[in-house]
Scaffold this active site. Structure first.
Site, PDB file in Angstrom:
ATOM      1  N   LYS A 128      30.800   4.135 -21.893  1.00  0.00           N
ATOM      2  CA  LYS A 128      29.789   3.721 -21.501  1.00  0.00           C
ATOM      3  C   LYS A 128      29.019   4.628 -22.340  1.00  0.00           C
ATOM      4  O   LYS A 128      29.108   4.988 -23.281  1.00  0.00           O
ATOM      5  CB  LYS A 128      30.774   4.362 -20.367  1.00  0.00           C
ATOM      6  CG  LYS A 128      30.802   5.954 -20.862  1.00  0.00           C
ATOM      7  CD  LYS A 128      31.480   6.988 -19.811  1.00  0.00           C
ATOM      8  CE  LYS A 128      32.092   8.175 -19.783  1.00  0.00           C
ATOM      9  NZ  LYS A 128      32.926   8.725 -18.841  1.00  0.00           N
TER      10      LYS A 128
ATOM     11  N   TYR B 278       2.388  23.620 -29.225  1.00  0.00           N
ATOM     12  CA  TYR B 278       1.947  24.324 -27.544  1.00  0.00           C
ATOM     13  C   TYR B 278       2.538  25.841 -27.064  1.00  0.00           C
ATOM     14  O   TYR B 278       4.050  25.727 -27.245  1.00  0.00           O
ATOM     15  CB  TYR B 278       2.516  22.919 -26.433  1.00  0.00           C
ATOM     16  CG  TYR B 278       2.348  22.177 -26.855  1.00  0.00           C
ATOM     17  CD1 TYR B 278       0.717  21.475 -26.217  1.00  0.00           C
ATOM     18  CD2 TYR B 278       2.740  20.372 -27.792  1.00  0.00           C
ATOM     19  CE1 TYR B 278       0.573  20.425 -26.933  1.00  0.00           C
ATOM     20  CE2 TYR B 278       1.981  19.491 -27.505  1.00  0.00           C
ATOM     21  CZ  TYR B 278       0.724  18.726 -27.007  1.00  0.00           C
ATOM     22  OH  TYR B 278      -0.256  17.880 -27.760  1.00  0.00           O
TER      23      TYR B 278
HETATM   24  C1  LIG Z   1      33.932   9.499 -19.294  1.00  0.00           C
HETATM   25  C2  LIG Z   1      35.003   9.216 -19.356  1.00  0.00           C
HETATM   26  C3  LIG Z   1      36.097  10.367 -19.879  1.00  0.00           C
HETATM   27  C4  LIG Z   1      36.190  10.717 -21.370  1.00  0.00           C
HETATM   28  O1  LIG Z   1      35.778  11.348 -21.351  1.00  0.00           O
HETATM   29  P1  LIG Z   1      35.109  12.672 -22.485  1.00  0.00           P
HETATM   30  O2  LIG Z   1      35.227  14.091 -21.844  1.00  0.00           O
HETATM   31  O3  LIG Z   1      33.925  12.310 -23.043  1.00  0.00           O
HETATM   32  O4  LIG Z   1      36.599  12.338 -23.066  1.00  0.00           O
HETATM   33  C5  LIG Z   1      37.319  10.053 -19.775  1.00  0.00           C
HETATM   34  N1  LIG Z   1      37.980   9.851 -18.640  1.00  0.00           N
HETATM   35  C6  LIG Z   1      37.008   9.493 -17.106  1.00  0.00           C
HETATM   36  C7  LIG Z   1      37.240   8.939 -15.683  1.00  0.00           C
HETATM   37  C8  LIG Z   1      35.505   9.394 -18.030  1.00  0.00           C
HETATM   38  O5  LIG Z   1      34.168   9.051 -16.421  1.00  0.00           O
END
Ligand SMILES: *Cc1c(COP(=O)(O)O)cnc(C)c1O
Length: 361
Positions: free
Chosen positions: A35, A255
């Site tokens: 994702k 800055y």
């Molecule tokens: C993003 C997600 C994961 C992966 O999580 P990590 O901590 O990056 O391993 C697993 N399950 C769900 C439902 C998620 O949304």
């Protein structure tokens, strides 16, 4: 194009990390979570590289799933939040995607629709994260309706941990027993483990594991373990020195004049800033590597540039390579100095930074 800023993506490391997750969870299948454009690494390129061996890919929404399909990825894809509107079920059906069902409105859309093929459904229990999912009674009622529905095929039971990255195991154990309690007599495949659980909680490594951050080589665990030492960083965020100057004691850098030199200090200006996704909250002292030597950020990060202490790197010159994070400066380390997590650093790398796909030197 000559600005020296880029994110080098080591595809072989990504594939290795997936194999490591599979080896840890021997006997389980593994959803490669890609994702948010593969946590900023490029979902199309990485999914293509893993297509020959991934049991499934995990994405947040249909748009992300369709991007993979459009680039030829034919593997199973899990929509980790299911559908957002009922019309999405047409694409879910045509592309044979796996949909999470976490709430009554999604269940109703699913039951009311008429797909060509039976749906693949992952039914989500809220075991303590308190974000998405059914409570115990709702879960069992939804399960009964899905099991009785002629256009539902496979059903997998899932839940998500809130605190699996912590060393204190009490809350994770509580969630796991809530999950077992709700699903015990239903005899379906399960999916509970994210990266920290896959790495640290053997009891969760069954059915389908869902590794995300570990595939990119960053450990989510608060305390280092043997199981995450094998992970290989996938992204190297790099740039170069574009100017140098020697400041006198009392001179301030950048800055707000946040950093004031205590003594004569050689400063290097690096062509990367928060406009590229480098965190503006990075404090003085945040590690960075210049020409193979670790040194530190001094002064506030600006949009297109940041400044580093070249004291430890007397041989530095304009053009010297700078690693902001990668194999030598871990993203977790940088994240600690910027009061964030590697997840946010990776997903925050902006479009201005070209991704270069290659094997790391
Ligand atoms: C993003 C997600 C994961 C992966 O999580 P990590 O901590 O990056 O391993 C697993 N399950 C769900 C439902 C998620 O949304």
């Amino acid at each position: 194009m000559t600005r020296p800023t880029r994110a080098r993506i080591d595809i072989a490391a990504f594939v290795d990390n997936y194999r490591h997750a599979k080896a840890l969870a021997a006997g389980a299948r593994a959803v490669a979570v890609v994702k948010a454009d593969a946590y900023g690494h490029g979902a199309v390129e990485l999914s293509r590289a893993l297509a020959g061996e991934a049991d499934a890919f995990g994405v947040a929404c249909l748009e992300e799933a369709m991007e993979l399909r459009a680039s030829g990825v034919a593997n199973a894809i899990v929509l980790l939040e299911g559908v957002f509107t009922p019309d999405e079920l047409v694409d879910v059906d045509r592309e044979h995607m796996i949909q999470v069902v976490h709430a009554d409105h999604q269940l109703q859309w699913l039951l009311d629709s008429r797909p060509q093929r039976p749906y693949r459904v992952w039914l989500k229990l809220d075991s303590g994260m308190h974000r998405l999912g059914f409570d115990r009674d709702g879960f069992r009622r939804a399960h009964a309706e899905l099991a009785a529905c002629a256009h539902v095929g496979e059903i997998v039971h899932m839940t998500h941990f809130a605190r699996a990255d912590e060393t204190d195991i009490a809350y994770t154990q509580q969630q796991l027993s809530a999950f077992h309690d709700a699903t015990r007599d239903l005899e379906h495949a399960t999916s509970v483990a994210n990266s920290p659980a896959t790495l640290a909680w053997p009891a969760t490594r069954s059915g389908w594991v869902r590794p995300g951050i570990m595939l990119y080589g960053a450990s989510p665990l608060q305390q280092r373990q043997a199981t995450d030492a094998a992970l290989r960083p996938v992204m190297r965020l790099e740039s170069a020195i574009i100017a140098m100057r020697t400041l006198a004691a009392g001179d301030a850098v950048g800055y707000g004049g946040r950093f004031v030199c205590e003594q004569a200090t050689r400063i290097g200006v690096v062509a990367i800033g928060y406009g590229d996704g480098y965190p503006r909250h990075a404090t003085d002292g945040t590690p960075v590597m210049v020409d193979g030597i670790r040194t530190r950020i001094v002064g506030r990060v600006s949009m297109d540039m940041l400044t580093v202490d070249l004291g430890p790197v007397p041989h530095a010159r304009v053009g010297s390579l700078v690693e902001l994070w990668g194999p030598h400066v871990s993203a977790n380390e940088v994240a600690r100095y910027a009061d964030t997590i590697a997840y946010e650093l990776f997903t925050g790398v902006t479009r201005r930074v070209p991704r270069v796909y290659a094997a790391q030197p």
